[in-house]
Scaffold this motif. Structure first.
Motif, PDB file in Angstrom:
ATOM      1  N   ALA A  42       0.817  -1.223   0.000  1.00 45.81           N
ATOM      2  CA  ALA A  42       0.000   0.000   0.000  1.00 45.81           C
ATOM      3  C   ALA A  42       0.846   1.266   0.000  1.00 45.81           C
ATOM      4  CB  ALA A  42      -0.929  -0.001   1.205  1.00 45.81           C
ATOM      5  N   LEU A  43       2.091   1.201  -0.402  1.00 45.55           N
ATOM      6  CA  LEU A  43       2.930   2.395  -0.346  1.00 45.55           C
ATOM      7  C   LEU A  43       2.324   3.549  -1.143  1.00 45.55           C
ATOM      8  CD1 LEU A  43       5.520   3.861   0.492  1.00 45.55           C
ATOM      9  CD2 LEU A  43       6.607   2.954  -1.577  1.00 45.55           C
ATOM     10  N   LEU A  44       1.908   3.293  -2.369  1.00 50.97           N
ATOM     11  CA  LEU A  44       1.395   4.380  -3.203  1.00 50.97           C
ATOM     12  C   LEU A  44       0.106   4.990  -2.651  1.00 50.97           C
ATOM     13  CD1 LEU A  44       2.210   3.120  -6.785  1.00 50.97           C
ATOM     14  CD2 LEU A  44       3.306   4.956  -5.526  1.00 50.97           C
ATOM     15  N   PRO A  45      -0.926   4.187  -2.338  1.00 47.44           N
ATOM     16  CA  PRO A  45      -2.112   4.834  -1.755  1.00 47.44           C
ATOM     17  C   PRO A  45      -1.823   5.535  -0.440  1.00 47.44           C
ATOM     18  CG  PRO A  45      -2.307   2.433  -1.685  1.00 47.44           C
ATOM     19  CD  PRO A  45      -1.156   2.754  -2.560  1.00 47.44           C
ATOM     20  N   VAL A  82     -13.443   0.816  -0.799  1.00 47.48           N
ATOM     21  CA  VAL A  82     -12.100   0.571  -0.276  1.00 47.48           C
ATOM     22  C   VAL A  82     -11.604  -0.764  -0.828  1.00 47.48           C
ATOM     23  CG1 VAL A  82     -10.719   0.184   1.799  1.00 47.48           C
ATOM     24  CG2 VAL A  82     -12.536   1.903   1.798  1.00 47.48           C
ATOM     25  N   TYR A  83     -10.350  -0.806  -1.206  1.00 44.99           N
ATOM     26  CA  TYR A  83      -9.773  -2.028  -1.775  1.00 44.99           C
ATOM     27  C   TYR A  83      -9.920  -3.194  -0.785  1.00 44.99           C
ATOM     28  CZ  TYR A  83      -6.317  -5.232  -3.721  1.00 44.99           C
ATOM     29  OH  TYR A  83      -5.697  -6.330  -4.246  1.00 44.99           O
ATOM     30  N   MET A 100      -5.624  -0.898   9.126  1.00 44.95           N
ATOM     31  CA  MET A 100      -4.866  -2.038   9.650  1.00 44.95           C
ATOM     32  C   MET A 100      -3.665  -1.595  10.476  1.00 44.95           C
ATOM     33  SD  MET A 100      -4.801  -4.755   6.505  1.00 44.95           S
ATOM     34  CE  MET A 100      -6.015  -6.065   6.402  1.00 44.95           C
ATOM     35  N   MET A 101      -2.906  -0.663   9.934  1.00 47.92           N
ATOM     36  CA  MET A 101      -1.650  -0.279  10.562  1.00 47.92           C
ATOM     37  C   MET A 101      -1.770   0.951  11.452  1.00 47.92           C
ATOM     38  SD  MET A 101       0.041  -2.718   9.328  1.00 47.92           S
ATOM     39  CE  MET A 101       1.608  -2.313  10.073  1.00 47.92           C
ATOM     40  N   ALA A 128      -8.271   4.917   0.637  1.00 47.56           N
ATOM     41  CA  ALA A 128      -9.104   3.926  -0.061  1.00 47.56           C
ATOM     42  C   ALA A 128      -8.421   2.566  -0.087  1.00 47.56           C
ATOM     43  CB  ALA A 128      -9.456   4.387  -1.479  1.00 47.56           C
ATOM     44  N   ASP A 129      -7.551   2.335   0.881  1.00 49.17           N
ATOM     45  CA  ASP A 129      -6.850   1.061   0.999  1.00 49.17           C
ATOM     46  C   ASP A 129      -6.898   0.647   2.473  1.00 49.17           C
ATOM     47  OD1 ASP A 129      -4.551  -0.648  -0.687  1.00 49.17           O
ATOM     48  OD2 ASP A 129      -4.287  -0.700   1.492  1.00 49.17           O
ATOM     49  N   PRO A 130      -7.127  -0.651   2.777  1.00 51.72           N
ATOM     50  CA  PRO A 130      -7.262  -1.084   4.171  1.00 51.72           C
ATOM     51  C   PRO A 130      -5.983  -1.021   4.979  1.00 51.72           C
ATOM     52  CG  PRO A 130      -7.258  -2.990   2.716  1.00 51.72           C
ATOM     53  CD  PRO A 130      -7.332  -1.775   1.834  1.00 51.72           C
TER      54      PRO A 130
END
Length: 550
Positions: A158-161, A326-327, A447-448, A441-443
């Motif tokens: 998920a670096l880019l999002p 969200v992905y 999560m983190m 828009a990424d979990p």
């Protein structure tokens, strides 16, 4: 090398040539220059420094002055911004960005690879609030003047999002080194289309046009003033009178009336923002899973959507934490149910009984075996997020129906925000009403940053002080897994664990509301809870016709 879904999206966009810079939503043919836009928000900001504030309202302020390497568009696709392009190494542990040339910070210092490397290395060294989002980030290296590489301990799905998340914007290293972090808490020095001029805490932030902005011909406005108006009714009245040009988070019951006015445009957008109740796991019996589940089943979410949001300003949540769009989103409802943890007060009472709480003296409040009544405090704000006070009042009523005594405390926005920053030994709340969005828009972000053990406040956004070894394991697996199918399996398992643990009370997912005077063009609304208007413009003749003269 096989690229991820997001990288493929960006590659296609670049090939098609439609992600060249500065794309605004508006299809208006002839933007006009000049004028001041006044934008009304709900909450006060306790700091403007991105490293110490992830409040969505603050992000919507500083995007006028600050920019990111990449951004999300209306379709939640990643587009280049201060970075023109990037490539990923074969082992997926190095991502190299080619930076845009000819960009300068507002203080005249150059935007280059050294500046970018400094910002991210400093974030790690000084443990900026969002550092959990960079789990596994080792260092950034300036390979040349306009090439910077991010070195990772492991693949980072998920670096880019995450780099599109507003707090990971690029501020001036020169200003930071010379003035310090505290100075930047009230001053914004970035590369954006507007230069920060004034900040009066709790009142307004003023920006003026950047004459040297790297996108030629932009921005169109001379000034942007973002004002703090906590009361929803007051924001609406100011918009109707023409005292402000745009306002957000309006009362859904007012929308039908506003939609009938030709001079006002109303937009609704399904968001990634879900209301939830923070349950402090340091407080007994909120450390008991059956109590937490009981609270979830005690709440009539359908009733909340109808009574607070007019059956249009919110929708029932289909999964814990993650909303549609969200992905990795997966519908986690039980068959035939409208939402997760459907309203079932009888089931809630049975769960409390299983946890040792019954109404032994028949006064309507449950007690444990020692006769201690289940009495808790619930903190909220009023008007910071639409419906917050009304939702809190309903929560108090629903929990009383299952025998829980809830004392409601309404706090001023800045005091509330400061209180919610405290760690487990200093936090004074039992429960607190908040909303969390997923601005990437990424979990990976929830999560983190929201549920991970290392993200306990004051280091992240885990205000529950919730810790699950299994959840942490799944978060790391999803964080580092480059294979999309396998990553989605980890995301689903993560959501299933959340349903088992019920670390918070899950409430409806909000629709975002934006209302603007019809003479204002080019404003946007993104599902990730941003309302950018950097490239908005005012039709002066139409403004005059509407009797707005300022």
């Amino acid at each position: 090398m096989k690229l991820s879904r997001r990288l493929l999206t960006v590659a296609m966009v670049m090939i098609m040539g439609i992600c060249s810079v500065g794309i605004a939503l508006a299809a208006d043919a002839k933007p006009q220059y000049g004028g001041e836009m006044i934008y009304a928000q709900g909450g006060a900001k306790f700091t403007l420094f991105p490293g110490r504030n992830t409040d969505s309202g603050a992000q919507d302020v500083w995007l006028y002055a600050y920019e990111n390497l990449v951004e999300l568009n209306e379709q939640n696709e990643i587009i280049p911004w201060l970075a023109e392009s990037w490539k990923v190494s074969e082992d997926k542990k190095t991502v190299t960005f080619k930076l845009r040339e000819g960009v300068t910070f507002h203080d005249g210092s150059p935007f280059n690879a050294e500046a970018v490397a400094f910002v991210f290395n400093e974030a790690k060294a000084k443990k900026f609030l969002y550092i959990s989002l960079l789990e596994g980030f080792e260092k950034a290296v300036a390979d040349s003047e306009y090439s910077v590489s991010f070195h990772l301990e492991a693949p980072f799905a998920a670096l880019l999002p995450n780099l599109a998340y507003r707090p990971l914007c690029i501020f001036s290293p020169k200003a930071y080194k010379e003035k310090g972090e505290q100075w930047l808490s009230t001053h914004l020095v970035g590369t954006g289309p507007f230069i920060h001029k004034e900040y009066v805490k709790g009142e307004y932030v003023l920006f003026e046009k950047n004459p040297d902005y790297w996108q030629k011909g932009k921005p169109y406005l001379d000034k942007v003033r973002v004002i703090v108006v906590p009361d929803t009714a007051v924001r609406t009245a100011m918009l109707e009178k023409g005292e402000v040009d745009r306002a957000i988070s309006l009362n859904d019951f007012d929308l039908p009336r506003l939609e009938k006015k030709e001079e006002i445009q109303v937009r609704l957008m399904p968001s990634t923002r879900q209301y939830y109740v923070v349950l402090n796991h340091m407080v007994h019996p909120l450390d008991h899973v059956n109590v937490r589940k009981a609270f979830n089943y005690a709440i009539d979410k359908v009733g909340i959507v109808k009574s607070v949001f007019a059956d249009r300003g919110a929708t029932l949540s289909k999964a814990p934490t993650i909303a549609e769009g969200v992905y990795g989103f997966t519908d986690m409802r039980e068959p035939g149910q409208k939402t997760i943890f459907p309203y079932d007060p009888d089931r809630a009472k049975m769960l409390l009984k299983n946890a040792g709480y019954e109404d032994r003296d028949k006064d309507g409040i449950v007690e444990d075996v020692k006769g201690n009544k289940l009495s808790l405090n619930l903190w909220t704000r009023k008007g910071s997020t639409k419906g917050d006070h009304q939702v809190a009042q309903l929560l108090q009523s629903f929990l009383k129906d299952i025998g829980v005594d809830v004392k409601l405390t309404v706090m001023e926005s800045a005091a509330f925000s400061s209180a919610m920053k405290l760690g487990p030994t200093k936090a004074k709340y039992d429960m607190s009403l908040l909303s969390w969005g997923i601005p990437t828009a990424d979990p990976d972000e929830p999560m983190m940053y929201m549920t991970y053990t290392k993200a306990w406040k004051p280091h992240g956004a885990n205000r529950m002080f919730y810790s699950s070894e299994e959840l942490d394991k799944l978060a790391i697996l999803a964080h580092t897994e480059p294979d999309e199918a396998k990553r989605k399996e980890h995301i689903i398992a993560w959501m299933q664990q959340l349903l088992r643990d019920a670390p918070v009370v899950y409430l409806p997912t909000l629709y975002l509301t934006l209302a603007e005077r019809s003479y204002l063009h080019g404003g946007r609304i993104l599902s990730v809870d941003n309302y950018p208007a950097r490239f908005a413009w005012i039709d002066k003749e139409e403004m005059k016709k509407q009797g707005v003269d300022r």
